[in-house]
Design a protein around this motif. Sequence first.
Motif, PDB file in Angstrom:
ATOM      1  N   SER A 109       3.510  13.944  26.729  1.00 26.42           N
ATOM      2  CA  SER A 109       4.792  14.358  26.153  1.00 26.42           C
ATOM      3  C   SER A 109       4.565  14.866  24.739  1.00 26.42           C
ATOM      4  N   PRO A 110       5.598  15.495  24.140  1.00 27.48           N
ATOM      5  CA  PRO A 110       5.455  15.983  22.765  1.00 27.48           C
ATOM      6  C   PRO A 110       5.651  14.894  21.704  1.00 27.48           C
ATOM      7  N   LEU A 111       5.601  13.646  22.092  1.00 29.52           N
ATOM      8  CA  LEU A 111       5.765  12.535  21.147  1.00 29.52           C
ATOM      9  C   LEU A 111       4.792  12.662  19.978  1.00 29.52           C
ATOM     10  N   GLY A 112       5.300  12.620  18.756  1.00 30.56           N
ATOM     11  CA  GLY A 112       4.449  12.635  17.577  1.00 30.56           C
ATOM     12  C   GLY A 112       3.921  11.241  17.283  1.00 30.56           C
ATOM     13  N   LEU A 113       2.665  11.129  16.877  1.00 24.61           N
ATOM     14  CA  LEU A 113       2.045   9.839  16.617  1.00 24.61           C
ATOM     15  C   LEU A 113       1.600   9.763  15.167  1.00 24.61           C
ATOM     16  N   VAL A 114       1.930   8.661  14.529  1.00 27.68           N
ATOM     17  CA  VAL A 114       1.538   8.422  13.142  1.00 27.68           C
ATOM     18  C   VAL A 114       0.803   7.088  13.115  1.00 27.68           C
ATOM     19  N   ASP A 115      -0.478   7.147  12.762  1.00 27.77           N
ATOM     20  CA  ASP A 115      -1.368   5.980  12.831  1.00 27.77           C
ATOM     21  C   ASP A 115      -1.745   5.545  11.417  1.00 27.77           C
ATOM     22  N   ALA A 116      -1.221   4.415  10.978  1.00 27.57           N
ATOM     23  CA  ALA A 116      -1.536   3.867   9.658  1.00 27.57           C
ATOM     24  C   ALA A 116      -2.490   2.683   9.817  1.00 27.57           C
ATOM     25  N   ALA A 117      -3.001   2.182   8.711  1.00 29.17           N
ATOM     26  CA  ALA A 117      -3.899   1.022   8.757  1.00 29.17           C
ATOM     27  C   ALA A 117      -3.132  -0.225   9.194  1.00 29.17           C
ATOM     28  N   HIS A 118      -3.762  -1.051   9.993  1.00 33.60           N
ATOM     29  CA  HIS A 118      -3.146  -2.275  10.505  1.00 33.60           C
ATOM     30  C   HIS A 118      -2.569  -3.106   9.359  1.00 33.60           C
ATOM     31  N   TRP A 119      -3.378  -3.363   8.352  1.00 31.89           N
ATOM     32  CA  TRP A 119      -2.935  -4.184   7.219  1.00 31.89           C
ATOM     33  C   TRP A 119      -1.713  -3.567   6.536  1.00 31.89           C
ATOM     34  N   ALA A 120      -1.725  -2.244   6.369  1.00 32.05           N
ATOM     35  CA  ALA A 120      -0.635  -1.572   5.653  1.00 32.05           C
ATOM     36  C   ALA A 120       0.680  -1.667   6.399  1.00 32.05           C
ATOM     37  N   THR A 121       0.647  -1.648   7.742  1.00 31.67           N
ATOM     38  CA  THR A 121       1.893  -1.722   8.508  1.00 31.67           C
ATOM     39  C   THR A 121       2.480  -3.127   8.531  1.00 31.67           C
ATOM     40  N   GLU A 122       1.670  -4.134   8.224  1.00 31.56           N
ATOM     41  CA  GLU A 122       2.164  -5.516   8.268  1.00 31.56           C
ATOM     42  C   GLU A 122       2.422  -6.103   6.881  1.00 31.56           C
ATOM     43  N   TRP A 123       1.857  -5.501   5.839  1.00 25.04           N
ATOM     44  CA  TRP A 123       2.060  -6.045   4.496  1.00 25.04           C
ATOM     45  C   TRP A 123       3.540  -6.092   4.081  1.00 25.04           C
ATOM     46  N   PRO A 124       4.382  -5.094   4.438  1.00 29.73           N
ATOM     47  CA  PRO A 124       5.797  -5.205   4.032  1.00 29.73           C
ATOM     48  C   PRO A 124       6.467  -6.483   4.503  1.00 29.73           C
ATOM     49  N   TRP A 125       5.979  -7.049   5.616  1.00 34.23           N
ATOM     50  CA  TRP A 125       6.552  -8.323   6.078  1.00 34.23           C
ATOM     51  C   TRP A 125       6.378  -9.410   5.038  1.00 34.23           C
ATOM     52  N   CYS A 126       5.288  -9.393   4.290  1.00 38.68           N
ATOM     53  CA  CYS A 126       5.063 -10.431   3.277  1.00 38.68           C
ATOM     54  C   CYS A 126       6.196 -10.449   2.259  1.00 38.68           C
ATOM     55  N   GLU A 127       6.617  -9.270   1.824  1.00 39.03           N
ATOM     56  CA  GLU A 127       7.730  -9.194   0.868  1.00 39.03           C
ATOM     57  C   GLU A 127       9.032  -9.668   1.501  1.00 39.03           C
ATOM     58  N   GLN A 128       9.263  -9.267   2.739  1.00 40.30           N
ATOM     59  CA  GLN A 128      10.474  -9.702   3.447  1.00 40.30           C
ATOM     60  C   GLN A 128      10.481 -11.210   3.628  1.00 40.30           C
ATOM     61  N   ALA A 129       9.349 -11.771   4.066  1.00 47.35           N
ATOM     62  CA  ALA A 129       9.250 -13.210   4.303  1.00 47.35           C
ATOM     63  C   ALA A 129       9.393 -13.994   3.009  1.00 47.35           C
ATOM     64  N   ALA A 130       8.795 -13.490   1.926  1.00 47.40           N
ATOM     65  CA  ALA A 130       8.909 -14.158   0.634  1.00 47.40           C
ATOM     66  C   ALA A 130      10.359 -14.200   0.183  1.00 47.40           C
ATOM     67  N   ALA A 131      11.094 -13.110   0.400  1.00 46.47           N
ATOM     68  CA  ALA A 131      12.515 -13.073   0.026  1.00 46.47           C
ATOM     69  C   ALA A 131      13.306 -14.075   0.862  1.00 46.47           C
ATOM     70  N   GLN A 132      12.950 -14.224   2.135  1.00 48.26           N
ATOM     71  CA  GLN A 132      13.635 -15.204   2.980  1.00 48.26           C
ATOM     72  C   GLN A 132      13.405 -16.623   2.466  1.00 48.26           C
TER      73      GLN A 132
END
Length: 282
Positions: free
Chosen positions: A221-244
């Motif tokens: 299919s014409p689906l576009g794919l964007v592949d970032a580093a594993h660590w980079a895609t999960e690091w934002p959770w740290c900020e979210q979890a810390a705020a919680q």
Amino acid sequence: MPRLSEVIAALDALWPPERAEGWDAVGTVCGDPDAEVRRVLFAVDPVQDIVDEALKLGADLIVTHHPLYLRGTTTVAAGHFKGRVVHTLIKHDIALHVAHTNADTADPGVSDALAGALDLRVVRPLVPDATDPSGRRGLGRVCELDPPMTLGEFAARAAARLPATSQGVRVAGDLEATVRTVAVSGGSGDSLFDAVRASGADAFLTADLRHHPVSEATQHSPLGLVDAAHWATEWPWCEQAAAQLDEISDRHGWDLRVHVSKTVTDPWSAHHTSPSIDGAPN
């Protein structure tokens, strides 16, 4: 000051361990339930650099997304790098707690944090949790991009908004294609292509995409794919979890000091761009 058992109870309410996948290893790795907790450090990986950071910070508890012993062990001898982590933690009275796949599917979860970092509006889970009557929990998220932009522009946004890594961001697909709907999944996501196509998304942002699944996806299919580093895609959770946890601390009057590690624990250390992609070498 709260005891470790009280803080862990609050974390388990956010990310119930029973919602983790059967193969996963979540929960408290080490720590005295009766010890007082004053400072907490959130990070993606339970590696020695993070433990050393916790020592300098004076943290009593580290909360990581990735498990220390995912496949079990028969030894914690300090001669092994994981054993050295355990010895350092216990010697300095630092607890370690893990929230992995139970944080992936939570509401909010890892992919909500990823969507937030990219300024995407979450519409629904990509793979809903059948046990959630509200329909909010599940793996990945389907999001809307407003206003729409090209795949190339969206990939540039991801590169600018996510933490910098040596890998950067790779793209597969027509860079001029219009993107209105985006599926995101923090961490490894190439097992989710069927769900992504069924969602009707124009693009899929995740990590750890491999050659064969990507090759097949681009032919499918014409689906576009964007592949970032594993660590980079999960690091934002740290900020979210810390705020919680900050909010819980305020509600209970705990006066915790909650920190997010900015130490880059992505394992890749360098990236060299090929001088030409016109074709195979002669």
